[in-house]
Design a protein around this motif. Structure first.
Motif, PDB file in Angstrom:
ATOM      1  N   GLY A 166       0.820  -1.202   0.000  1.00  0.00           N
ATOM      2  CA  GLY A 166       0.000   0.000   0.000  1.00  0.00           C
ATOM      3  C   GLY A 166       0.850   1.246   0.000  1.00  0.00           C
ATOM      4  N   GLY A 167       0.281   2.323   0.480  1.00  0.00           N
ATOM      5  CA  GLY A 167       0.957   3.609   0.476  1.00  0.00           C
ATOM      6  C   GLY A 167       2.273   3.602   1.231  1.00  0.00           C
ATOM      7  N   THR A 168       2.330   2.837   2.334  1.00  0.00           N
ATOM      8  CA  THR A 168       3.564   2.774   3.117  1.00  0.00           C
ATOM      9  C   THR A 168       4.703   2.175   2.310  1.00  0.00           C
ATOM     10  OG1 THR A 168       2.295   2.503   5.159  1.00  0.00           O
ATOM     11  CG2 THR A 168       4.604   1.859   5.229  1.00  0.00           C
ATOM     12  N   ASP A 169       4.397   1.117   1.556  1.00  0.00           N
ATOM     13  CA  ASP A 169       5.424   0.476   0.722  1.00  0.00           C
ATOM     14  C   ASP A 169       5.917   1.425  -0.365  1.00  0.00           C
ATOM     15  OD1 ASP A 169       5.264  -2.500   1.689  1.00  0.00           O
ATOM     16  OD2 ASP A 169       3.202  -1.845   1.415  1.00  0.00           O
ATOM     17  N   LEU A 170       4.995   2.218  -0.908  1.00  0.00           N
ATOM     18  CA  LEU A 170       5.380   3.178  -1.943  1.00  0.00           C
ATOM     19  C   LEU A 170       6.240   4.288  -1.349  1.00  0.00           C
ATOM     20  CD1 LEU A 170       1.991   3.463  -3.882  1.00  0.00           C
ATOM     21  CD2 LEU A 170       3.969   2.021  -4.423  1.00  0.00           C
ATOM     22  N   TYR A 193       8.667   9.136 -10.600  1.00  0.00           N
ATOM     23  CA  TYR A 193       7.827   8.311 -11.460  1.00  0.00           C
ATOM     24  C   TYR A 193       7.765   6.848 -11.018  1.00  0.00           C
ATOM     25  CZ  TYR A 193       8.036  12.317 -14.613  1.00  0.00           C
ATOM     26  OH  TYR A 193       7.925  13.561 -15.146  1.00  0.00           O
ATOM     27  N   ILE A 194       8.718   6.418 -10.228  1.00  0.00           N
ATOM     28  CA  ILE A 194       8.793   5.003  -9.880  1.00  0.00           C
ATOM     29  C   ILE A 194       7.686   4.605  -8.911  1.00  0.00           C
ATOM     30  CG2 ILE A 194      10.339   5.143  -7.858  1.00  0.00           C
ATOM     31  CD1 ILE A 194      11.864   2.743  -9.149  1.00  0.00           C
ATOM     32  N   VAL A 195       7.201   5.568  -8.126  1.00  0.00           N
ATOM     33  CA  VAL A 195       6.152   5.282  -7.147  1.00  0.00           C
ATOM     34  C   VAL A 195       4.888   4.778  -7.841  1.00  0.00           C
ATOM     35  CG1 VAL A 195       4.677   6.282  -5.363  1.00  0.00           C
ATOM     36  CG2 VAL A 195       7.056   6.989  -5.531  1.00  0.00           C
ATOM     37  N   GLY A 196       4.423   5.526  -8.833  1.00  0.00           N
ATOM     38  CA  GLY A 196       3.225   5.112  -9.559  1.00  0.00           C
ATOM     39  C   GLY A 196       3.453   3.877 -10.406  1.00  0.00           C
ATOM     40  N   GLU A 197       4.635   3.777 -11.002  1.00  0.00           N
ATOM     41  CA  GLU A 197       4.937   2.647 -11.880  1.00  0.00           C
ATOM     42  C   GLU A 197       4.872   1.330 -11.124  1.00  0.00           C
ATOM     43  OE1 GLU A 197       5.463   1.192 -15.663  1.00  0.00           O
ATOM     44  OE2 GLU A 197       5.184   3.280 -15.033  1.00  0.00           O
ATOM     45  N   ALA A 198       5.231   1.348  -9.837  1.00  0.00           N
ATOM     46  CA  ALA A 198       5.230   0.116  -9.037  1.00  0.00           C
ATOM     47  C   ALA A 198       3.843  -0.514  -8.947  1.00  0.00           C
ATOM     48  CB  ALA A 198       5.759   0.412  -7.632  1.00  0.00           C
ATOM     49  N   LEU A 199       2.796   0.283  -9.090  1.00  0.00           N
ATOM     50  CA  LEU A 199       1.430  -0.266  -9.040  1.00  0.00           C
ATOM     51  C   LEU A 199       1.081  -1.003 -10.331  1.00  0.00           C
ATOM     52  CD1 LEU A 199      -0.295   2.805  -7.370  1.00  0.00           C
ATOM     53  CD2 LEU A 199       0.145   0.584  -6.301  1.00  0.00           C
ATOM     54  N   PHE A 200       1.754  -0.640 -11.412  1.00  0.00           N
ATOM     55  CA  PHE A 200       1.513  -1.302 -12.693  1.00  0.00           C
ATOM     56  C   PHE A 200       2.580  -2.353 -12.993  1.00  0.00           C
ATOM     57  CE2 PHE A 200      -0.372   2.929 -12.842  1.00  0.00           C
ATOM     58  CZ  PHE A 200      -1.676   2.615 -13.196  1.00  0.00           C
ATOM     59  N   GLN A 201       3.742  -2.214 -12.335  1.00  0.00           N
ATOM     60  CA  GLN A 201       4.819  -3.205 -12.438  1.00  0.00           C
ATOM     61  C   GLN A 201       5.277  -3.585 -11.025  1.00  0.00           C
ATOM     62  OE1 GLN A 201       7.981  -2.867 -15.473  1.00  0.00           O
ATOM     63  NE2 GLN A 201       7.253  -0.778 -15.812  1.00  0.00           N
ATOM     64  N   ILE A 219       8.929  -4.000  -9.439  1.00  0.00           N
ATOM     65  CA  ILE A 219       9.736  -2.908  -8.887  1.00  0.00           C
ATOM     66  C   ILE A 219       9.832  -3.044  -7.372  1.00  0.00           C
ATOM     67  CG2 ILE A 219       9.783  -0.398  -8.519  1.00  0.00           C
ATOM     68  CD1 ILE A 219       8.588  -0.115 -11.347  1.00  0.00           C
ATOM     69  N   LEU A 220       8.769  -3.584  -6.768  1.00  0.00           N
ATOM     70  CA  LEU A 220       8.741  -3.796  -5.323  1.00  0.00           C
ATOM     71  C   LEU A 220       9.232  -5.192  -4.942  1.00  0.00           C
ATOM     72  CD1 LEU A 220       5.293  -2.128  -4.551  1.00  0.00           C
ATOM     73  CD2 LEU A 220       7.495  -1.390  -3.622  1.00  0.00           C
ATOM     74  N   GLY A 221       9.727  -5.917  -5.944  1.00  0.00           N
ATOM     75  CA  GLY A 221      10.220  -7.275  -5.676  1.00  0.00           C
ATOM     76  C   GLY A 221       9.130  -8.315  -5.628  1.00  0.00           C
ATOM     77  N   LEU A 222       7.969  -8.012  -6.216  1.00  0.00           N
ATOM     78  CA  LEU A 222       6.837  -8.945  -6.196  1.00  0.00           C
ATOM     79  C   LEU A 222       6.658  -9.581  -7.561  1.00  0.00           C
ATOM     80  CD1 LEU A 222       4.282  -6.698  -4.268  1.00  0.00           C
ATOM     81  CD2 LEU A 222       5.668  -8.544  -3.323  1.00  0.00           C
ATOM     82  N   GLU A 223       6.457 -10.877  -7.561  1.00  0.00           N
ATOM     83  CA  GLU A 223       6.181 -11.590  -8.806  1.00  0.00           C
ATOM     84  C   GLU A 223       4.676 -11.643  -8.996  1.00  0.00           C
ATOM     85  OE1 GLU A 223       8.089 -15.376  -8.874  1.00  0.00           O
ATOM     86  OE2 GLU A 223      10.099 -14.559  -8.526  1.00  0.00           O
ATOM     87  N   ASP A 224       4.107 -10.549  -9.459  1.00  0.00           N
ATOM     88  CA  ASP A 224       2.662 -10.461  -9.587  1.00  0.00           C
ATOM     89  C   ASP A 224       2.305  -9.543 -10.741  1.00  0.00           C
ATOM     90  OD1 ASP A 224       0.071 -11.120  -8.859  1.00  0.00           O
ATOM     91  OD2 ASP A 224       0.443 -10.744  -6.725  1.00  0.00           O
ATOM     92  N   TYR A 225       1.022  -9.598 -11.130  1.00  0.00           N
ATOM     93  CA  TYR A 225       0.543  -8.728 -12.203  1.00  0.00           C
ATOM     94  C   TYR A 225       0.204  -7.352 -11.651  1.00  0.00           C
ATOM     95  CZ  TYR A 225       0.105 -12.891 -15.153  1.00  0.00           C
ATOM     96  OH  TYR A 225       0.366 -14.020 -15.880  1.00  0.00           O
ATOM     97  N   GLY A 226       0.090  -6.378 -12.570  1.00  0.00           N
ATOM     98  CA  GLY A 226      -0.240  -5.019 -12.174  1.00  0.00           C
ATOM     99  C   GLY A 226      -1.685  -4.870 -11.743  1.00  0.00           C
TER     100      GLY A 226
END
Length: 275
Positions: free
Chosen positions: A80-84, A150-158, A161-168
């Protein structure tokens, strides 16, 4: 009389403890609770739709049909927001290694500077085109902010970036709604609502809709536009505003849990009268 907003997946036992506390400790005359996703949709005049709620420590995706959350299709992601904010702090540290930035300052910087590019290609190209900005911290230190914003918003779609193997986030929404009966899917996706402070990030709604338009889904998500009479920061307070609307209905029409209901049935009454 009091109305509570209820987070997604709140255990039954916790709801019972809450109603017990309200009647036995605080002596309220009336009680009602409703799920945040339902209330957020009420705020934009809908009883069916799907909410994407980016909270402080989680993201909840909740399809709602005729005022009822479809729990079997709902999803929660423990980011969530804290991770961003932590991600933004890490990136700022890389470009400003000699500056110690307090996390509360990072939070404010995120709200001021974070934004989304129009698509992934634009994000990948931003390193060579982004113009640096300087910012003076409350303690007088000066930092430079460039592509980090820009990386903060991009992490929600990729999420990688946060080290998660998941879809956006858009793919997750479509997958969630696909678990609802097919006759409801069009109505849900075409009434998608973004909630939480993070969604007010510059460019986020446009990027979300762009990703939705490019999805392979036969029915593509469409964002609900807030009524003009609602405040600009509706997304941040949508559950509260929806709760204010619902309270004007349930209490005057005696649809709430009364003290008499509670005394007669006990805490389990909350499951019969609040849904």
């Amino acid at each position: 009389q009091i109305l509570f907003t209820q987070p997604l997946f709140t255990p039954k036992a916790l709801r019972e403890q809450l109603v017990q506390l309200m009647f036995e400790k605080f002596n309220v005359s009336g009680f009602y609770d409703s799920e945040q996703a339902v209330l957020s949709l009420y705020a934009v005049g809908r009883i069916s739709g799907c909410t994407v709620d980016i909270g402080h420590g989680k993201i909840d995706i909740a399809p709602v049909c005729e005022g009822a959350v479809q729990h079997v299709a709902s999803k929660r992601f423990e980011i969530g927001g804290t991770d961003l904010t932590n991600l933004f702090a890490q990136e700022l540290k890389k470009s400003n290694p000699s500056v110690n930035i307090d996390i509360s300052d990072v939070e404010r910087l995120k709200e001021q500077y974070a934004c989304c590019t129009e698509d992934q290609s634009a994000f990948e190209a931003i390193a060579s085109t982004c113009q640096p900005e300087t910012h003076t911290l409350p303690d007088g230190q000066v930092i430079t902010i460039e592509k980090e914003r820009y990386i903060v918003g991009e992490a929600l779609f990729q999420p990688s970036i946060l080290g998660l193997e998941d879809y956006g986030i858009v793919h997750q929404l479509i997958t969630s709604v696909s678990n609802v009966a097919s006759e409801y899917q069009k109505q849900l996706l075409e009434n998608t609502m973004l909630c939480g402070g993070t969604v007010s990030m510059t460019g986020f709604e446009d990027r979300f809709q762009r990703e939705a338009n490019l999805s392979a889904s036969a029915i593509r998500p469409t964002l609900v536009k807030a009524p003009e009479y609602m405040p600009e920061d509706l997304a941040r307070h949508s559950a509260w505003l929806g709760g204010a609307i619902l309270a004007k209905v349930v209490f005057p029409q005696n649809q709430h849990v009364t003290k008499g209901d509670y005394d007669e049935t006990g805490p389990s009454i909350v499951h019969k009268k609040c849904f």
